[in-house]
Each structure stands twice: as C-alpha cells, then as structure tokens.
Enzyme design. Structure first.
Site, mmCIF file in Angstrom:
data_model
loop_
_atom_site.group_PDB
_atom_site.id
_atom_site.type_symbol
_atom_site.label_atom_id
_atom_site.label_comp_id
_atom_site.label_asym_id
_atom_site.label_seq_id
_atom_site.Cartn_x
_atom_site.Cartn_y
_atom_site.Cartn_z
ATOM 1 N N HIS A 92 0.844 -1.202 0.000
ATOM 2 C CA HIS A 92 0.000 0.000 0.000
ATOM 3 C C HIS A 92 0.876 1.248 0.000
ATOM 4 C CE1 HIS A 92 -3.949 -2.000 1.103
ATOM 5 N NE2 HIS A 92 -3.062 -2.972 1.154
ATOM 6 N N HIS A 100 -3.288 -5.519 8.236
ATOM 7 C CA HIS A 100 -2.175 -4.566 8.074
ATOM 8 C C HIS A 100 -1.980 -3.821 9.397
ATOM 9 C CE1 HIS A 100 -1.377 -5.043 3.730
ATOM 10 N NE2 HIS A 100 -2.631 -5.438 3.705
ATOM 11 N N ASN A 102 -0.369 -12.561 7.421
ATOM 12 C CA ASN A 102 0.332 -11.683 6.483
ATOM 13 C C ASN A 102 0.049 -10.237 6.874
ATOM 14 O OD1 ASN A 102 -0.749 -14.112 4.243
ATOM 15 N ND2 ASN A 102 1.416 -13.753 4.641
ATOM 16 N N ALA A 103 1.101 -9.402 6.899
ATOM 17 C CA ALA A 103 0.997 -7.994 7.289
ATOM 18 C C ALA A 103 0.536 -7.831 8.740
ATOM 19 C CB ALA A 103 0.099 -7.207 6.336
ATOM 20 N N ARG A 107 4.702 -15.091 24.265
ATOM 21 C CA ARG A 107 4.604 -14.120 25.370
ATOM 22 C C ARG A 107 3.950 -12.809 24.930
ATOM 23 N NH1 ARG A 107 9.690 -16.325 26.721
ATOM 24 N NH2 ARG A 107 9.510 -17.652 28.559
ATOM 25 N N GLY A 119 0.262 -21.476 -0.856
ATOM 26 C CA GLY A 119 1.507 -22.153 -0.516
ATOM 27 C C GLY A 119 2.681 -21.200 -0.382
ATOM 28 N N HIS A 136 1.982 -17.401 0.684
ATOM 29 C CA HIS A 136 1.615 -16.485 1.773
ATOM 30 C C HIS A 136 1.669 -17.167 3.134
ATOM 31 C CE1 HIS A 136 0.241 -13.813 -1.427
ATOM 32 N NE2 HIS A 136 0.184 -12.857 -0.523
ATOM 33 N N ASP A 155 -7.011 -12.861 -2.852
ATOM 34 C CA ASP A 155 -6.199 -11.642 -2.850
ATOM 35 C C ASP A 155 -5.471 -11.514 -4.191
ATOM 36 O OD1 ASP A 155 -5.120 -9.265 -1.959
ATOM 37 O OD2 ASP A 155 -3.600 -10.176 -0.671
ATOM 38 N N GLY A 158 -0.130 -9.215 -3.241
ATOM 39 C CA GLY A 158 -1.269 -10.006 -3.707
ATOM 40 C C GLY A 158 -0.791 -11.339 -4.247
HETATM 41 ZN ZN ZN Z 1 -3.343 -6.811 2.187
#
Ligand code: ZN
Length: 382
Positions: free
Chosen positions: A142, A194, A218-219, A226, A248, A250, A273, A308
């Site tokens: 982004h 994100h 992801n993100a 902990r 396979g 991400h 995505d 993506g």
């Molecule tokens: Zn995203």
C-alpha cells in the site's frame, strides 16, 4: 426455468446423491432427489450425471485479474466480473487498496450505476476497502502517501447501499474503534489487518465489532507465546472468521492446517487476494500505484515483498484440501456459506429454496465445468 438433474449435490455439510435442483427467475425454487419428479415439464433439463453441484464461490478479496487492476482503474470491474465464473466465482468484493478518496468514490459510483447492458458474469456485492486506515509499519504493497488515521467523518457515506461491504483497518490506530462501531451500525463488515495490534488492542477491536481478519498472519506480527498479538486474538475468538490465502506462498501449508484445526469449519474463509496478473502470463503488472513483478507462482514488489497473489479460487479450494486433509464439503463452506455469513447475506452461499441460483458443476478432480450465476449458465471459457 431450469432443472439440473443427477448431480451429487453438496451444500453446507449435506450431500444429496442423484439430486434435482429447480431454478426459476434466478432463484432456486426446489431441491431434492431426481426420482422425486421435482422438475416441472416446462423446465429445461440439464443432465449433470457424474458431476458435483456446489454453491457458487464468493471471493471477499480480489484486486483485479486478466491484466486489470481495480484500484488503478475501477471501470474494469465489469470486464473482470464477466470472466470470473471460469474459476467458479459467482460473486465477489472488488477490492480497492489504500488510495485517494476520489478512487473510492469512482469505484462506488461505478457499482451504483450497475452493470452494462447484456452483462453476464459474477456479481460484485460491494467494495472491500483495504485501507486507508492501516498501520504504516505493516503497509505491504500500500502507498504510504495515502495512509491516514481513522476518522468517522471520512466514512460518513460508507454503507452497503452506497457500495461498501467490508473495510480492513488496523484496530490499534487512534479513532479506529469509533470507526468500527459506526460501520457495524450501518451493516458494513469490519476486518482487522495490516496491523501491529497487541492482544489487548485486538480484543478491544473485536469487542467494538470486528468480525473478520484480512489475510491472517500476512501484514501482522507472527505468533509469539509471550506477546500473542492480533493473530492469537483472532484465532482464540470464536466470533472472528479468519481470511487466508492458500497459495503455498503467503502461508506454509502446515500453518494453513493449524489454522483449520484451530478455527474449524465455520471460522475459516479462503480468499485469493489475486491481483491483475491472475489469468495472465508472468511479467510486469500494476497493483495500485506500484509495479509488481509476477513469476510462475507469486507477485512481488521490487524489494521482494508479496503484492497479492495469482491464485484462482478453484485452485485455492484444491490447495486447501491438499494442505489440511479436510473434506470437499468442509472446504466448500470456506468459500460459500462462511463468506456469506461474514457479509450478513442470507440468500447466498447455499443451494436451498429461496437462495440466489449461484452454483457450480465440478468434475471429480474439482475442475469447473459450468457455472450458473443468477440461474444463467456461464461456461468456463465465456
Ligand atoms: Zn493486504
């Protein structure tokens, strides 16, 4: 009027052998066994012997396909929609990544205007706005220039009737919880993503009304025993459905299996995505403002970060079964009834009387043979 006969029907955990499904006016009107003579004489029969009939797939996160990027040019939504049924997709959320407000307005206006004449394709159910209220530390692909802090005034006209169905935001940002509450009140689903949220910040987001997570793991920070963070909060809360990308790349297949074991049938939603290179050859493509290098299996920015996927939703279903060992019926739920539930839709995601006639005929190795959208046939190569 159509009557699809003799398929093995799978829907929401149920199986009907030698089934019959009657469709009229874009709706499913009767479901049963072929030998029960459900089909009225005026209905056009379709012999589906040897095939499996399942509900149409719903993709909650699609950035583009076939060389088109929705954020770069929202007007391409209808072009892409006409070609998505080849992947079994009958409805989807065109996803606009972090961009100026004018881009969002243009995409909303396009959906509100409706499809072009003679349109026949997957139904855009409204936008998934991924941003602009994201944590800059987890911005992924982004553009940081367009990120901003959450602001209820900025979302004043976001609602399903105005073309917005799902919003991804980082719940730890100041003002985020107020935005979650106002969107939920209007019927917009809110997703955490994100994000750098701590466990406590994530819990506050869930209490405010977040019900979904955008590409879990992801993100966002990884699981730490902990400092459990957002990922643990989402996995531990039965109210939250987690979105994941089973290409396979991400996620390691073992993590996909762990997520499946943790969340169960109703808590997982597969998304693609996918970006503009889906259905195209490797090369250079756009995602929002950035150029993306696309290889055989992945799409990456010049610094190597993922941008993506190039995964199709039917391949995602096949991968998910291979990664988890779940049944076809279980895998189907993650792309049909579960995304419908996330959006609060009660007329999609199942094959039952009163539901929209969105269905897919699959071979025994789960290849798409024929897709029905609103009761109209769309063959994979159309
Ligand atoms: Zn995203």
């Amino acid at each position: 009027m159509l009557c699809i006969q003799h398929a093995t029907l799978l829907t929401l955990g149920q199986r009907v052998d030698d089934s019959a499904v009657v469709v009229d006016g874009g709706q499913i009107v009767a479901v049963g066994r072929a030998h029960d003579n459900l089909c009225p004489p005026e209905a056009q029969p379709i012999d589906a012997t040897g095939l499996t009939l399942v509900p149409g797939f719903i993709d909650l996160q699609l950035n583009g396909a076939f060389g088109f990027d929705f954020t770069a040019n929202p007007a391409t939504i209808w072009d892409v929609a006409t070609r998505l049924p080849r992947f079994g997709v009958t409805s989807f959320l065109p996803t606009i990544i972090t961009s100026p407000p004018e881009t969002v307005s243009a995409a909303r206006a396009l959906l509100q205007k409706g499809p072009p004449p003679e349109f026949c394709g997957a139904t855009p159910l409204g936008l998934h706005l991924e941003g602009p209220f994201l944590n800059p530390a987890k911005r992924g692909a982004h553009n940081p220039a367009h990120l901003r802090l959450p602001d209820v005034n900025a979302v004043a006209d976001w609602s399903p009737s105005n073309g917005v169905r799902l919003v991804t935001l980082a719940p730890e940002l100041p003002g985020a919880l107020d935005v979650v509450r106002v969107l939920r009140e209007r019927g917009v689903a809110v997703s955490a993503g994100h994000s750098m949220a701590t466990y406590e910040e994530a819990r506050a987001g869930l209490e405010a009304g977040i019900t979904y997570s955008t590409h879990l793991f992801n993100a966002m920070p990884p699981l730490d025993h902990r400092a459990p963070g957002l990922a643990a909060a989402l996995l531990a809360d039965p109210r939250a459905v987690v979105g994941l990308i089973p290409d396979g790349i991400h996620l390691h297949p073992a993590i996909v299996k762990l997520i499946w074991q943790s969340k169960g049938v109703a808590g997982v939603n597969i998304v693609t995505d996918a970006m503009g290179a889906l259905g195209m050859l490797p090369g250079k493509y756009k995602l929002g403002d950035f150029e993306v290098m696309v290889g055989e299996n992945s799409a990456r920015l010049s610094d190597g970060r993922l941008a993506g996927s190039i995964l199709s939703l039917d391949q995602a279903v096949r991968n998910f079964i291979a990664f988890t060992g779940c049944s076809l019926n279980e895998a189907l739920e993650t792309v049909t009834a579960t995304p419908a539930k996330v959006l609060g839709l009660t007329d999609r995601g199942q094959i039952a009387p009163g539901f929209v006639a969105d269905m897919v005929l699959l071979t025994s190795d789960l290849r798409v043979v024929k897709t029905f959208v609103n009761g109209s046939r769309v063959t994979p190569t159309d």
